[in-house]
Design a protein around this motif. Structure first.
Motif, PDB file in Angstrom:
ATOM      1  N   SER A   1       5.957 -41.020  35.668  1.00  0.00           N
ATOM      2  CA  SER A   1       6.855 -41.744  34.776  1.00  0.00           C
ATOM      3  C   SER A   1       5.976 -42.774  34.071  1.00  0.00           C
ATOM      4  O   SER A   1       5.574 -43.766  34.673  1.00  0.00           O
ATOM      5  CB  SER A   1       7.926 -42.412  35.648  1.00  0.00           C
TER       6      SER A   1
ATOM      7  N   VAL B   1       9.012 -39.413  31.260  1.00  0.00           N
ATOM      8  CA  VAL B   1       8.686 -38.599  32.431  1.00  0.00           C
ATOM      9  C   VAL B   1       7.793 -37.438  32.017  1.00  0.00           C
ATOM     10  O   VAL B   1       8.050 -36.773  31.007  1.00  0.00           O
ATOM     11  CB  VAL B   1       9.983 -38.077  33.092  1.00  0.00           C
TER      12      VAL B   1
ATOM     13  N   THR C   1      10.080 -45.692  29.326  1.00  0.00           N
ATOM     14  CA  THR C   1       9.379 -44.803  30.254  1.00  0.00           C
ATOM     15  C   THR C   1       9.610 -43.359  29.841  1.00  0.00           C
ATOM     16  O   THR C   1      10.705 -43.004  29.405  1.00  0.00           O
ATOM     17  CB  THR C   1       9.799 -45.045  31.719  1.00  0.00           C
TER      18      THR C   1
ATOM     19  N   PRO D   1      15.037 -42.535  35.872  1.00  0.00           N
ATOM     20  CA  PRO D   1      13.982 -43.500  35.562  1.00  0.00           C
ATOM     21  C   PRO D   1      14.430 -44.889  35.095  1.00  0.00           C
ATOM     22  O   PRO D   1      13.560 -45.655  34.646  1.00  0.00           O
ATOM     23  CB  PRO D   1      13.230 -42.796  34.424  1.00  0.00           C
TER      24      PRO D   1
END
Ligand code: GLY
Length: 437
Positions: free
Chosen positions: A386, A338, A336, A296
């Motif tokens: 995400s 997930v 971010t 990510p």
């Protein structure tokens, strides 16, 4: 008028890939006023918000090139490593369309750990001492010559799951023997590198290389870095704990030497060079290279990039990066988190409905393993979403990212709750140079 794209000639861009990285790329490209039409193929249930989806077998280089020709695109951006290692960028170049991404030969920096070690040795780049083994007995001997923790890496692509780090020598040997049971397989056994990890992604046209903001991934599935490795459970950027000057140092000791060495070999690397680094007591040392944007990491780095993305990627494709203006970044931080499907990183549950409630401002839900079935968005992969937030500080971005995560409903879905937590609490420190590991 600058080379690259900055003349604002409208361009049609094809992003290749199915995941959250490709959603992040599409979102950033959609903010570039030069982009007149965006396709993300095959895309997912979220990329359709900003890009046209088209069916595509991204693993088939000829199919990627054929779509680029059929759609008369001006630029192709290949997201994942599989298509790059298979030759997608070569196929697109062969039909005369600019492409952002390395050739298959250059993508071997990710496609083969032993090749990457050889390039680093030739370029004098700091990395862990290693042995490449083709039999279980060679692997056992390489392990016996080392102290725990043991690091065993499958030589080829493994979607983030080809690495075992363990104190248990029997588990290490069993893992190596398991990998080696496949025909032609090799393992790399290397010394453990101490120190916090950094993902430094840099864009390059094969000659010039420009680092992006440093980020940190969280690779283990569980809080406090427990459980098996995954493709990445969350990331943040930039890194408040990283000593000043580190990016310049890595540019000088890692990125530029590798780019120069690849050019010297006649296989120049253009696209994104992702250096996974450990900040050791002997300075930054390379854990791995990847040949594409991290996922990510892309989600947080691209969320903060103000420079128009299509122009930047076109400059990498057409060899004009040296004359581009310096990159511009939004101040503040991005985080971010997930959201994964039940069972990940084993076999993830598929077909569960994905519901996203109201989101705070500055939060984007980027899709990865999603598809649309009978009008419903449902899970179709391990990493499903995400959830990405920006904020004036790391703490603010983190708070907003988790507000976003809490607005998501997926039966059995889960997230780590500690993404960026140690950095916010000031608990990450880099060993001072010369100190004992
Ligand atoms: N986040 C790790 C990777 O992209 O390989």
């Amino acid at each position: 008028m600058l080379p690259g794209l900055s003349n604002l000639v409208p361009v049609k861009v094809l992003v290749v890939g199915p995941g959250a990285r490709e959603h992040a790329l599409s979102l950033a490209l959609s903010r570039d006023p030069a982009v007149s039409h965006l396709i993300c193929a095959p895309g997912n249930a979220g990329t359709t918000d900003v890009a046209e989806a088209m069916p595509l077998d991204a693993a088939d280089p000829a199919a990627v090139a054929a779509l680029a020709v059929a759609e008369s695109v001006d630029l192709v951006v290949v997201g994942p490593e599989g298509p790059l290692v298979a030759g997608a960028a070569d196929a697109v170049r062969a039909v005369g369309i600019p492409v952002f991404g390395p050739s298959a030969a250059a993508a071997q920096l990710e496609g083969s750990k032993s090749f990457a070690k050889e390039v680093m040795a030739a370029a004098g780049v700091p990395t862990a001492a290693s042995d490449t083994c083709v039999t279980g007995d060679e692997a056992a001997a390489a392990l016996a010559a080392r102290q725990p923790p043991y690091v065993v890496k499958a030589d080829g692509l493994a979607a983030g799951k080809g690495v075992l780090v363990t104190d248990d020598v029997v588990a290490a040997e069993n893992f190596a023997r398991d990998v080696l049971s496949a025909t032609g397989a090799r393992v790399v056994i290397e010394d453990f590198l101490d120190g916090p990890e950094v993902s430094l992604l840099a864009v390059t046209d094969g000659t010039t290389i420009v680092p992006l903001l440093p980020a940190q991934d969280h690779k283990r599935v569980g809080d406090d870095d427990t459980g098996p490795n995954t493709g990445g459970m969350g990331a943040y950027a930039p890194l408040p704990w990283l000593p000043a000057g580190t990016v310049d140092l890595v540019q000088k000791t890692v990125l530029q030497p590798v780019i120069d060495e690849m050019a010297r070999r006649g296989t120049p690397f253009s696209g994104v060079l992702y250096a996974g680094l450990a900040m050791t007591s002997r300075g930054p040392s390379v854990v791995e290279f990847n040949c594409r944007f991290g996922d990510p990491e892309a989600q947080v780095v691209l969320a903060l990039l103000k420079t128009p993305l299509a122009g930047l990627l076109m400059a990498c494709a057409d060899g004009t990066l040296a004359v581009q203006p310096p990159l511009e970044w939004q101040p503040g931080s991005a985080v971010t988190v997930v959201v994964a499907a039940e069972g990940y990183p084993g076999t993830p549950a598929a077909g569960d409905q994905v519901v996203v409630g109201d989101l705070p401002a500055e939060v984007a839900v980027l899709h990865a393993g999603t598809s649309v079935v009978a009008g419903d968005v449902v899970t179709s992969g391990g990493r499903v979403l995400s959830v990405t937030a920006t904020g004036s500080s790391l703490a603010a971005a983190r708070t907003k990212a988790y507000e976003g995560v809490d607005a998501v409903r997926i039966r059995g879905g889960f997230s780590r709750r500690d993404i960026a937590a140690k950095a916010v609490r000031g608990e990450i420190s880099v060993p001072s140079q010369g100190s004992e590991p």
